[in-house]
Write an enzyme that holds these catalytic residues in place. Structure first.
Site, short mmCIF file in Angstrom:
data_model
loop_
_atom_site.label_atom_id
_atom_site.label_comp_id
_atom_site.label_asym_id
_atom_site.label_seq_id
_atom_site.Cartn_x
_atom_site.Cartn_y
_atom_site.Cartn_z
N ARG A 121 -11.50 59.15 -33.36
CA ARG A 121 -10.85 58.46 -34.47
C ARG A 121 -9.35 58.44 -34.32
NH1 ARG A 121 -13.45 60.10 -39.53
NH2 ARG A 121 -14.66 58.34 -38.83
N ASP A 339 -10.42 62.50 -47.03
CA ASP A 339 -10.85 61.87 -45.78
C ASP A 339 -11.23 60.44 -46.16
OD1 ASP A 339 -11.36 61.78 -43.07
OD2 ASP A 339 -12.51 63.64 -43.08
C1 LIG Z 1 -10.74 66.11 -38.92
C2 LIG Z 1 -10.98 65.37 -37.73
C3 LIG Z 1 -10.23 65.62 -36.56
C4 LIG Z 1 -9.14 66.66 -36.50
O1 LIG Z 1 -8.10 66.34 -37.37
P1 LIG Z 1 -6.85 67.29 -37.52
O2 LIG Z 1 -6.08 66.69 -38.65
O3 LIG Z 1 -6.12 67.25 -36.23
O4 LIG Z 1 -7.35 68.66 -37.82
C5 LIG Z 1 -10.49 64.86 -35.46
N1 LIG Z 1 -11.45 63.89 -35.47
C6 LIG Z 1 -12.16 63.62 -36.58
C7 LIG Z 1 -13.17 62.53 -36.55
C8 LIG Z 1 -11.97 64.37 -37.74
O5 LIG Z 1 -12.69 64.12 -38.84
#
Ligand SMILES: *Cc1c(COP(=O)(O)O)cnc(C)c1O
Ligand code: SF4
Length: 437
Positions: A121, A339
């Site tokens: 992502r 999120d």
């Molecule tokens: C949470 C997450 C991460 C890591 O995110 P950070 O903000 O760096 O901790 C990476 N990939 C995905 C899909 C996530 O949901």
């Protein structure tokens, strides 16, 4: 000191022949996980009436039950309906309620998946689902639909696809192992997986996301720590939601990991009637800090199916952050994030601290409500950095740094760029323009 009376009682009921020393054997804990309503009633002495039993059975058909005897022993039976451990472990008939705004994959993890098991992502890091197993099925799990559905350990060849993807994607410098729970894998598999991933030259750090220290602390063995130690730098993030979860056993597991040299972080989920209280949260972050765990994220509860009874308004999270910022150690303060539904990633949210702004002054307020001003420079020529790195005259040793292309808002802020606006796809007004041309 090490075992409570309740733990001894549960162990005896599970297995008359066993002595309490089995309690600390993580495989024994998993073998005796509580997966039925009957077992739960028998071991806790809690009884539900017939109509509720029926509804609960329906719930468990869709979202299965699985609790370790250890985590079960943390439930305060006298007041179980208000107990934060009970609520996270046992579930409720309200899980069968599905709102229109809810989805089985609200974060579109599957859509952002280039190969099975990987969610890519963000530009420089990936999420790698290496296990479908969890020691306990958390009732508030974001991947609720999947948990317990296909409880198996992916084979090495399945994992190989993810490893290949990382190998072939040089921008990935940070690999986050998740699941399920990576610590549910056998030691040898963890060893193999970490050796494969850390051997990739462009992978700078590996992170493990696990709930093991909370629900099955005995899984953290000397052997596990000695395996993990071979693969530094390794960061470990765990998932405590309530101070009651920081027991002797879980603190011991955290100490073993911290002594192993792994930076520890914690990701909590804000849950109605579990931890949606500034005092509880403050207590939690203080206890985490005492145990060398840095609070990392506080998540707004996702829009996964069957979680409506756990969700709070965003204002509750802001209120909690308001009671942490300034009031307690900066390193004991998580970042509150939502999120983004649809897969936009984590968006930080904070109370507002900027009250107003002029061309040379910012008016701010602090945690006490004191309003103050910050005087900005009278003249500032914005020549220093304009992302026009090729013509930059500053001696910043830029050759060593990664080249980065501005995207999103960053791009709007840069002058070395013609972009003046970001326009959503299928914007009606612009569509009319094209149609008229
Ligand atoms: C949470 C997450 C991460 C890591 O995110 P950070 O903000 O760096 O901790 C990476 N990939 C995905 C899909 C996530 O949901
Ligand atoms: S440990 Fe994590 S993935 Fe597993 S059920 Fe709990 S929240 Fe979900």
């Amino acid at each position: 000191m090490i075992y409570t009376k309740k733990q001894e009682g549960i162990a005896n009921k599970i297995d008359d022949l066993s002595d309490i020393s089995n309690w600390k054997n993580w495989k024994w804990q998993l073998k005796h996980a509580i997966t039925t309503l009957e077992q739960f009633e028998y071991l806790t002495g809690i009884r539900f009436d017939e109509s509720e039993r029926k509804e609960l059975q329906e719930t468990f058909k869709i979202f299965p039950l699985s609790i370790t005897p250890y985590y079960l022993s943390l439930i305060h039976k006298e007041n179980f309906r208000n107990d934060p451990v009970f609520k996270q472990a046992f579930g409720s008939v309200q899980e069968l309620t599905t709102l229109n705004s809810e989805h089985s994959d609200p974060l579109s993890e599957e859509k952002d998946s280039p190969v099975e098991g990987i969610t890519h992502r963000y530009p420089d890091r990936v999420l790698f689902h290496v296990s479908n197993l969890c020691a306990m099925y958390c009732r508030h799990c974001t991947r609720k639909r999947k948990v317990g559905d296909d409880s198996y350990i992916p084979s090495m060849s399945q994992m190989q696809k993810g490893i290949e993807y990382i190998k072939n994607t040089p921008q990935v410098r940070d690999v986050l192992l998740s699941g399920g729970d990576p610590f549910m894998l056998p030691d040898e598999m963890i060893d193999w997986l970490l050796s494969e991933i850390t051997a990739i030259p462009h992978v700078e750090v590996v992170r493990i996301g696990t709930r093991i220290p909370v629900v099955l602390p005995y899984r953290v063995t000397d052997k596990l720590v000695s395996i993990l130690k071979k693969y530094q730098p390794l960061w470990i993030n765990t998932h405590f939601n309530h101070p009651n979860e920081l027991t002797c056993s879980s603190r011991e597991a955290l100490a073993m990991l911290a002594d192993g040299g792994f930076p520890l972080g914690n990701q909590s989920v804000l849950l109605a009637d579990v931890n949606d209280c500034p005092r509880i949260m403050r207590n939690l972050v203080h206890k985490l800090a005492q145990n060398r765990v840095r609070p990392y994220y506080l998540y707004q509860c996702d829009l996964s199916e069957g979680l409506s009874h756990f969700r709070t308004p965003v204002g509750k999270g802001i209120e909690i952050m308001e009671s942490l910022v300034g009031h307690t150690s900066g390193f004991a303060r998580p970042t509150y994030v939502i999120d983004a539904p649809g897969g936009g990633g984590k968006i930080p949210v904070m109370p507002n601290y900027i009250i107003s702004w002029s061309t040379n002054k910012v008016v701010l307020r602090n945690y006490e409500g004191v309003i103050t001003t910050y005087r900005e420079p009278d003249s500032y020529e914005a020549k220093n950095c304009d992302r026009d790195c090729d013509h930059c005259t500053l001696d910043l040793n830029i050759r060593e740094a990664d080249k980065m292309e501005a995207i999103g808002i960053e791009k709007l802020l840069s002058n070395d760029n013609d972009t003046v606006s970001l326009i959503p796809e299928n914007n009606e007004r612009l569509q009319r323009r094209y149609d008229n041309e």
